[in-house]
Design a protein around this motif. Structure first.
Motif, short mmCIF file in Angstrom:
data_model
loop_
_atom_site.label_atom_id
_atom_site.label_comp_id
_atom_site.label_asym_id
_atom_site.label_seq_id
_atom_site.Cartn_x
_atom_site.Cartn_y
_atom_site.Cartn_z
N ALA A 7 28.86 23.21 68.99
CA ALA A 7 29.71 23.66 67.89
C ALA A 7 31.00 24.17 68.51
O ALA A 7 30.99 25.08 69.34
CB ALA A 7 29.03 24.76 67.10
N VAL A 8 32.11 23.55 68.16
CA VAL A 8 33.41 23.90 68.72
C VAL A 8 34.14 24.81 67.74
O VAL A 8 34.24 24.52 66.56
CB VAL A 8 34.26 22.63 68.98
N VAL A 9 34.65 25.93 68.28
CA VAL A 9 35.46 26.85 67.48
C VAL A 9 36.86 26.86 68.09
O VAL A 9 37.02 27.14 69.28
CB VAL A 9 34.86 28.27 67.46
N ILE A 10 37.85 26.53 67.28
CA ILE A 10 39.24 26.45 67.75
C ILE A 10 40.05 27.56 67.11
O ILE A 10 40.06 27.71 65.89
CB ILE A 10 39.86 25.09 67.40
N ASP A 11 40.74 28.34 67.93
CA ASP A 11 41.67 29.35 67.43
C ASP A 11 42.97 28.63 67.10
O ASP A 11 43.83 28.45 67.96
CB ASP A 11 41.88 30.44 68.48
N THR A 12 43.10 28.16 65.88
CA THR A 12 44.24 27.32 65.49
C THR A 12 45.57 28.06 65.57
O THR A 12 46.61 27.44 65.74
CB THR A 12 44.04 26.75 64.08
N PRO A 26 34.41 13.53 75.70
CA PRO A 26 33.79 12.22 75.87
C PRO A 26 33.25 11.63 74.56
O PRO A 26 32.91 10.45 74.51
CB PRO A 26 32.64 12.50 76.84
N CYS A 27 33.20 12.44 73.51
CA CYS A 27 32.60 11.99 72.24
C CYS A 27 33.61 11.79 71.12
O CYS A 27 33.22 11.44 70.00
CB CYS A 27 31.54 13.00 71.80
N GLY A 28 34.87 12.03 71.37
CA GLY A 28 35.89 11.83 70.35
C GLY A 28 35.79 12.80 69.18
O GLY A 28 36.09 12.44 68.05
N VAL A 29 35.38 14.01 69.45
CA VAL A 29 35.18 15.01 68.40
C VAL A 29 36.50 15.56 67.88
O VAL A 29 36.64 15.83 66.69
CB VAL A 29 34.30 16.17 68.93
N CYS A 53 29.53 16.30 68.51
CA CYS A 53 29.65 17.20 69.67
C CYS A 53 28.31 17.38 70.37
O CYS A 53 27.29 17.65 69.74
CB CYS A 53 30.19 18.55 69.22
N ILE A 54 28.33 17.23 71.70
CA ILE A 54 27.12 17.40 72.51
C ILE A 54 27.12 18.73 73.27
O ILE A 54 26.21 19.03 74.01
CB ILE A 54 26.94 16.23 73.51
N GLY A 55 28.18 19.53 73.10
CA GLY A 55 28.23 20.84 73.72
C GLY A 55 28.58 20.84 75.19
O GLY A 55 28.26 21.78 75.91
N CYS A 56 29.26 19.81 75.67
CA CYS A 56 29.58 19.71 77.10
C CYS A 56 30.66 20.71 77.53
O CYS A 56 30.78 21.02 78.70
CB CYS A 56 29.99 18.29 77.47
N ALA A 57 31.48 21.16 76.60
CA ALA A 57 32.55 22.14 76.82
C ALA A 57 33.71 21.62 77.66
O ALA A 57 34.50 22.40 78.18
CB ALA A 57 32.00 23.44 77.41
N SER A 58 33.84 20.31 77.81
CA SER A 58 34.98 19.75 78.54
C SER A 58 36.30 20.16 77.89
O SER A 58 37.27 20.44 78.57
CB SER A 58 34.89 18.22 78.56
N CYS A 59 36.31 20.22 76.58
CA CYS A 59 37.52 20.60 75.85
C CYS A 59 37.94 22.03 76.19
O CYS A 59 39.11 22.31 76.42
CB CYS A 59 37.31 20.45 74.34
#
Length: 76
Positions: A7-12, A26-29, A53-59
């Motif tokens: 689960a990705v949380v972005i501080d916009t 890698p997943c185009g999320v 999202c696979i939770g890899c945290a690359s982002c």
């Protein structure tokens, strides 16, 4: 066997739309917003494919402004 999900949380408000996270995913999320900007006037990252999202945290690792947090959960 359980599968890991993310689960990705972005501080916009802090995102400056550099697009590094979208390239690293890698997943185009993630994708850059084409219709909205934050209070600084930057287009920010959105999650049009959050379910992938696979939770890899690359982002989160490549984000220069540390505006991304990734949570990992197990899916039954």
């Amino acid at each position: 066997m359980s599968k890991m999900r993310g689960a990705v949380v972005i501080d916009t408000d802090r995102c400056k739309g550099c697009n590094l996270c979208a390239v690293a995913c890698p997943c185009g999320v993630l994708a850059l917003s084409v219709r909205a900007v934050n209070h600084k006037g930057y287009p920010y990252m959105e999650q049009p494919h959050a379910e992938a999202c696979i939770g890899c945290a690359s982002c989160a690792v490549v984000c220069p402004d540390a505006c991304i947090t990734v949570y990992r959960t197990k899916e039954a």
